[in-house]
Design a protein around this motif. Sequence first.
Motif, short mmCIF file in Angstrom:
data_model
loop_
_atom_site.label_atom_id
_atom_site.label_comp_id
_atom_site.label_asym_id
_atom_site.label_seq_id
_atom_site.Cartn_x
_atom_site.Cartn_y
_atom_site.Cartn_z
N HIS A 159 26.78 4.37 -13.77
CA HIS A 159 27.00 4.75 -15.17
C HIS A 159 27.37 6.22 -15.33
O HIS A 159 27.95 6.61 -16.35
N SER A 160 27.08 7.02 -14.33
CA SER A 160 27.37 8.45 -14.41
C SER A 160 28.83 8.77 -14.06
O SER A 160 29.22 9.93 -14.06
N VAL A 161 29.62 7.73 -13.79
CA VAL A 161 31.00 7.94 -13.34
C VAL A 161 32.00 7.64 -14.46
O VAL A 161 31.97 6.58 -15.07
N SER A 184 29.41 12.66 -12.97
CA SER A 184 28.74 13.76 -13.67
C SER A 184 27.39 14.11 -13.05
O SER A 184 26.94 15.25 -13.18
N SER A 185 26.78 13.19 -12.33
CA SER A 185 25.49 13.51 -11.70
C SER A 185 25.65 14.45 -10.50
O SER A 185 24.79 15.27 -10.23
N SER A 186 26.77 14.34 -9.79
CA SER A 186 27.00 15.22 -8.63
C SER A 186 28.08 16.27 -8.91
O SER A 186 28.31 17.16 -8.10
N GLU A 187 28.77 16.13 -10.06
CA GLU A 187 29.86 17.01 -10.46
C GLU A 187 30.98 17.02 -9.43
O GLU A 187 31.56 18.07 -9.12
N VAL A 188 31.29 15.83 -8.88
CA VAL A 188 32.33 15.68 -7.88
C VAL A 188 33.38 14.70 -8.40
O VAL A 188 33.04 13.67 -8.99
N ALA A 189 34.65 15.03 -8.17
CA ALA A 189 35.76 14.15 -8.53
C ALA A 189 36.28 13.46 -7.27
O ALA A 189 36.25 14.03 -6.18
N THR A 244 28.92 5.26 -0.19
CA THR A 244 28.55 6.53 0.44
C THR A 244 28.71 7.68 -0.55
O THR A 244 27.92 8.63 -0.55
N SER A 245 29.70 7.58 -1.41
CA SER A 245 29.94 8.62 -2.43
C SER A 245 29.05 8.46 -3.65
O SER A 245 29.17 9.22 -4.61
N ARG A 246 28.19 7.46 -3.60
CA ARG A 246 27.23 7.17 -4.70
C ARG A 246 27.91 6.84 -6.02
O ARG A 246 27.44 7.22 -7.09
#
Length: 90
Positions: free
Chosen positions: A14-16, A30-35, A85-87
């Motif tokens: 849900h954070s994506v 948004s939880s890891s701030e990674v694109a 792996t990228s969650r």
Amino acid sequence: MTELLVDTRPQRAHSVESNDLADGVVLYDSSSEVAHHLNPVATLVWELCDGRTVGDIVDAVAEVLEIPTAEAKSVVVETYGQLNTSRLLV
């Protein structure tokens, strides 16, 4: 690569957030701030991770890409592994 059970039901985290591009999709976690940039095949698998079974995802990938089921299974297992792996999946 770990073998997936055909009745596993992967779902998108849900954070994506996703943004469509001409050559796939960009996912922002948004939880890891990674694109993450997904190619069209990975995008297809990502979109199919909506609670349907892995078996159903493999069948859909085989149909859309017009490839043998064994090849589709390999694509799904590989892509699932990277997404997990990228969650990006729960």
